[in-house]
Design a protein around this motif. Structure first.
Motif, short mmCIF file in Angstrom:
data_model
loop_
_atom_site.label_atom_id
_atom_site.label_comp_id
_atom_site.label_asym_id
_atom_site.label_seq_id
_atom_site.Cartn_x
_atom_site.Cartn_y
_atom_site.Cartn_z
N THR A 14 -37.20 5.34 12.82
CA THR A 14 -37.94 5.76 11.62
C THR A 14 -36.98 6.33 10.58
O THR A 14 -35.92 6.84 10.93
CB THR A 14 -39.00 6.84 11.95
N VAL A 15 -37.39 6.22 9.34
CA VAL A 15 -36.68 6.86 8.23
C VAL A 15 -37.72 7.66 7.46
O VAL A 15 -38.71 7.10 6.97
CB VAL A 15 -36.00 5.84 7.30
N ARG A 16 -37.50 8.95 7.38
CA ARG A 16 -38.39 9.82 6.61
C ARG A 16 -37.62 10.27 5.37
O ARG A 16 -36.57 10.90 5.47
CB ARG A 16 -38.80 11.04 7.44
N ALA A 17 -38.14 9.90 4.22
CA ALA A 17 -37.50 10.29 2.96
C ALA A 17 -38.22 11.52 2.40
O ALA A 17 -39.45 11.58 2.37
CB ALA A 17 -37.56 9.16 1.94
N VAL A 18 -37.43 12.49 1.98
CA VAL A 18 -37.95 13.69 1.32
C VAL A 18 -37.36 13.67 -0.09
O VAL A 18 -36.14 13.67 -0.26
CB VAL A 18 -37.51 14.96 2.08
N VAL A 19 -38.23 13.60 -1.08
CA VAL A 19 -37.79 13.56 -2.47
C VAL A 19 -38.15 14.88 -3.14
O VAL A 19 -39.31 15.30 -3.11
CB VAL A 19 -38.43 12.38 -3.23
N HIS A 20 -37.14 15.52 -3.69
CA HIS A 20 -37.33 16.79 -4.39
C HIS A 20 -37.22 16.54 -5.89
O HIS A 20 -36.40 15.74 -6.33
CB HIS A 20 -36.24 17.80 -4.01
N ILE A 21 -38.02 17.24 -6.67
CA ILE A 21 -37.87 17.25 -8.11
C ILE A 21 -37.71 18.71 -8.53
O ILE A 21 -38.40 19.59 -8.01
CB ILE A 21 -39.07 16.57 -8.85
#
Length: 175
Positions: free
Chosen positions: A114-121
């Motif tokens: 699995t690949v879990r992406a966490v995107v912060h702004i």
């Protein structure tokens, strides 16, 4: 985001206008942009900005958008936002690149990876808004060192990684 778009965004969402166009650095001004010969083209149209809707040209993707509460919006349940869409696209693309990387390294990648992406702004050093990404990779049954080699090679292959290189911070983590 241009200054004009930022003003419209701020006016529609009630958010404070944080955008300030940075001056081009010498490094940015001298960047080389690679041209491609398109193999596939995706197209989507957004209406209403962050509190609107986005629809793909084939109508397969049709999502309602909401500005997250953390950005001063309503954060309405059942609606998504551009950061979630970016996280979904990046994680799927990166996982595909991992398959190619594993093949090149002659490694059998577990089907359960699995690949879990966490995107912060958030605010960047200029006071404008910027993004950062964390990719958390799990490959049960594959040792951490081999997984890291696959992840490192995938990061050089993935179109999202290549597009974000030297533009935003991307942290890779094997978990």
């Amino acid at each position: 985001m241009t200054a004009a778009i930022a003003r419209v965004f701020a006016a529609r969402s009630g958010a404070q206008m944080l955008y300030r166009a940075p001056a081009l650095s010498t490094a940015a001004a001298s960047r080389h942009f690679t041209s491609i010969k398109p193999i596939y083209t995706a197209e989507a149209t957004a209406t209403g900005g962050r509190n609107g809707r986005a629809v793909s040209s084939d109508k397969v993707l049709d999502v309602e958008l909401t500005l997250p509460k953390a950005l001063g919006g309503p954060g309405e349940a059942g609606k998504t936002n551009p950061e979630q869409l970016f996280a979904a696209g990046y994680s799927a693309c990166f996982q595909g690149a991992m398959g190619l990387a594993a093949s090149k390294l002659k490694v059998k990648l577990p089907e359960t990876n699995t690949v879990r992406a966490v995107v912060h702004i958030g605010k960047d050093s200029t006071g404008g808004l910027g993004l950062s990404v964390e990719l958390h990779v799990s490959a049960p049954g594959l040792d951490k060192e081999t997984t890291q080699k696959v992840v490192d090679l995938a990061h050089t292959i993935c179109p999202y990684s290549r597009a974000t290189k030297d533009n935003i911070e991307v942290k890779l983590a094997v978990v």
